[in-house]
Design a protein around this motif. Structure first.
Motif, mmCIF file in Angstrom:
data_model
loop_
_atom_site.group_PDB
_atom_site.id
_atom_site.type_symbol
_atom_site.label_atom_id
_atom_site.label_comp_id
_atom_site.label_asym_id
_atom_site.label_seq_id
_atom_site.Cartn_x
_atom_site.Cartn_y
_atom_site.Cartn_z
ATOM 1 N N GLU A 1 -27.129 6.762 -37.192
ATOM 2 C CA GLU A 1 -27.393 8.199 -37.149
ATOM 3 C C GLU A 1 -26.253 8.885 -36.427
ATOM 4 N N GLY A 2 -25.911 10.074 -36.891
ATOM 5 C CA GLY A 2 -24.884 10.857 -36.220
ATOM 6 C C GLY A 2 -25.498 11.658 -35.086
ATOM 7 N N LEU A 3 -24.716 12.574 -34.549
ATOM 8 C CA LEU A 3 -25.241 13.501 -33.547
ATOM 9 C C LEU A 3 -26.287 14.379 -34.207
ATOM 10 N N GLY A 4 -27.234 14.836 -33.459
ATOM 11 C CA GLY A 4 -28.242 15.749 -33.982
ATOM 12 C C GLY A 4 -27.653 17.126 -34.232
ATOM 13 N N PRO A 5 -28.467 18.051 -34.691
ATOM 14 C CA PRO A 5 -27.992 19.412 -34.945
ATOM 15 C C PRO A 5 -27.452 20.043 -33.660
ATOM 16 N N GLN A 6 -26.371 20.786 -33.792
ATOM 17 C CA GLN A 6 -25.749 21.467 -32.661
ATOM 18 C C GLN A 6 -25.779 22.960 -32.973
ATOM 19 N N THR A 7 -26.374 23.742 -32.112
ATOM 20 C CA THR A 7 -26.509 25.177 -32.354
ATOM 21 C C THR A 7 -25.662 25.967 -31.372
ATOM 22 N N LEU A 8 -25.421 27.207 -31.734
ATOM 23 C CA LEU A 8 -24.614 28.104 -30.905
ATOM 24 C C LEU A 8 -25.417 29.330 -30.505
ATOM 25 N N ALA A 9 -25.178 29.810 -29.306
ATOM 26 C CA ALA A 9 -25.722 31.101 -28.882
ATOM 27 C C ALA A 9 -24.780 32.191 -29.393
ATOM 28 N N THR A 10 -25.258 33.410 -29.451
ATOM 29 C CA THR A 10 -24.426 34.532 -29.887
ATOM 30 C C THR A 10 -23.167 34.608 -29.027
ATOM 31 N N GLY A 11 -22.024 34.693 -29.676
ATOM 32 C CA GLY A 11 -20.741 34.756 -28.980
ATOM 33 C C GLY A 11 -20.064 33.411 -28.775
ATOM 34 N N ASP A 12 -20.768 32.307 -29.003
ATOM 35 C CA ASP A 12 -20.201 30.967 -28.832
ATOM 36 C C ASP A 12 -19.494 30.503 -30.101
ATOM 37 N N CYS A 13 -18.526 29.616 -29.914
ATOM 38 C CA CYS A 13 -17.836 28.973 -31.038
ATOM 39 C C CYS A 13 -17.956 27.462 -30.865
ATOM 40 N N GLY A 14 -17.999 26.741 -31.962
ATOM 41 C CA GLY A 14 -18.119 25.295 -31.917
ATOM 42 C C GLY A 14 -17.213 24.627 -32.921
ATOM 43 N N LEU A 15 -16.967 23.338 -32.680
ATOM 44 C CA LEU A 15 -16.164 22.510 -33.564
ATOM 45 C C LEU A 15 -17.002 21.299 -33.951
ATOM 46 N N TRP A 16 -17.275 21.154 -35.250
ATOM 47 C CA TRP A 16 -18.068 20.054 -35.782
ATOM 48 C C TRP A 16 -17.157 19.168 -36.614
ATOM 49 N N LEU A 17 -17.182 17.850 -36.367
ATOM 50 C CA LEU A 17 -16.380 16.904 -37.148
ATOM 51 C C LEU A 17 -17.263 15.789 -37.694
ATOM 52 N N TRP A 18 -17.064 15.485 -38.969
ATOM 53 C CA TRP A 18 -17.785 14.414 -39.652
ATOM 54 C C TRP A 18 -16.800 13.332 -40.048
ATOM 55 N N SER A 19 -17.273 12.108 -40.137
ATOM 56 C CA SER A 19 -16.444 11.011 -40.631
ATOM 57 C C SER A 19 -16.090 11.274 -42.092
ATOM 58 N N GLN A 20 -14.838 11.071 -42.468
ATOM 59 C CA GLN A 20 -14.445 11.225 -43.870
ATOM 60 C C GLN A 20 -15.108 10.175 -44.748
ATOM 61 N N THR A 21 -15.518 9.050 -44.155
ATOM 62 C CA THR A 21 -16.127 7.988 -44.946
ATOM 63 C C THR A 21 -17.633 8.141 -45.103
ATOM 64 N N ASP A 22 -18.245 8.986 -44.292
ATOM 65 C CA ASP A 22 -19.685 9.232 -44.403
ATOM 66 C C ASP A 22 -19.971 10.635 -43.875
ATOM 67 N N VAL A 23 -19.845 11.621 -44.765
ATOM 68 C CA VAL A 23 -19.982 13.020 -44.341
ATOM 69 C C VAL A 23 -21.408 13.405 -43.974
ATOM 70 N N ASP A 24 -22.345 12.479 -44.071
ATOM 71 C CA ASP A 24 -23.712 12.738 -43.627
ATOM 72 C C ASP A 24 -23.853 12.560 -42.114
ATOM 73 N N LYS A 25 -22.822 12.020 -41.475
ATOM 74 C CA LYS A 25 -22.911 11.724 -40.047
ATOM 75 C C LYS A 25 -21.952 12.592 -39.235
ATOM 76 N N LEU A 26 -22.534 13.502 -38.473
ATOM 77 C CA LEU A 26 -21.759 14.297 -37.524
ATOM 78 C C LEU A 26 -21.391 13.370 -36.372
ATOM 79 N N ILE A 27 -20.088 13.193 -36.113
ATOM 80 C CA ILE A 27 -19.697 12.257 -35.057
ATOM 81 C C ILE A 27 -19.046 12.940 -33.860
ATOM 82 N N PHE A 28 -18.733 14.249 -33.971
ATOM 83 C CA PHE A 28 -18.058 14.934 -32.868
ATOM 84 C C PHE A 28 -18.502 16.394 -32.841
ATOM 85 N N PHE A 29 -18.745 16.900 -31.635
ATOM 86 C CA PHE A 29 -19.040 18.324 -31.459
ATOM 87 C C PHE A 29 -18.443 18.788 -30.143
ATOM 88 N N SER A 30 -17.824 19.966 -30.174
ATOM 89 C CA SER A 30 -17.308 20.592 -28.955
ATOM 90 C C SER A 30 -17.672 22.062 -28.962
#
Length: 159
Positions: free
Chosen positions: A41-70
């Protein structure tokens, strides 16, 4: 037939693990290696508050798995690889600016290792931008490396 075989070789997962030679005394070297498997399983859902920015990265070999969030401007990130989730703290960031992020960022993990995230920003989106390609290189405290090609998106919650 040959084209199909070559194509299948090109499509195989590119996630890899480096190996090293360690010495166990008296000049005897022991070759050590491991195989990287993406987490079930990858990371769970990552949400943002109003005004926030995020970076979501998925593995190129399995785009169903979120592996990085900042979360932008937080200096922190989460990485899910090799069966564990690491909380990361930013050490440095260089390269080109895209939104609240830079194209090359180095993080420290909780175990004394380093995570280098190198990204190639792509097409701009409304309130964000695609990450057309990238590479996460996780080096543990003993020098072992896991390299994971990624793709993703950076986005901001404006309302």
């Amino acid at each position: 037939m040959i084209r199909a075989a070559l194509l299948s070789l090109l499509i195989l997962p590119v996630v890899s693990c480096a190996s090293s030679v360690s010495s166990s005394g008296a000049g005897e070297g022991i070759f050590e290696s491991t195989l990287l498997t993406l987490p079930a399983e990858g990371l769970g859902p990552q949400t943002l508050a109003t005004g926030d920015c995020g970076l979501w990265l998925w593995s190129q070999t399995d785009v169903d798995k979120l592996i990085f969030f900042s979360l932008g401007q937080s200096g922190r990130a989460k990485l899910r690889l090799a069966g564990s989730t690491q909380e990361l703290q930013q050490e440095s960031a260089t390269g080109e600016i895209f939104g609240q992020f830079l194209t090359n960022t180095v993080y420290a993990d909780q175990l004394g290792g380093r995570v280098n995230v190198s990204l190639a920003p792509g097409e701009e989106l409304i309130d964000g931008q695609r990450i057309s390609s990238g590479l996460i290189t996780w080096t543990d405290s003993e020098g072992w490396q896991i390299k994971a090609p990624v793709l993703g998106v950076r986005a901001c919650q404006v309302r």
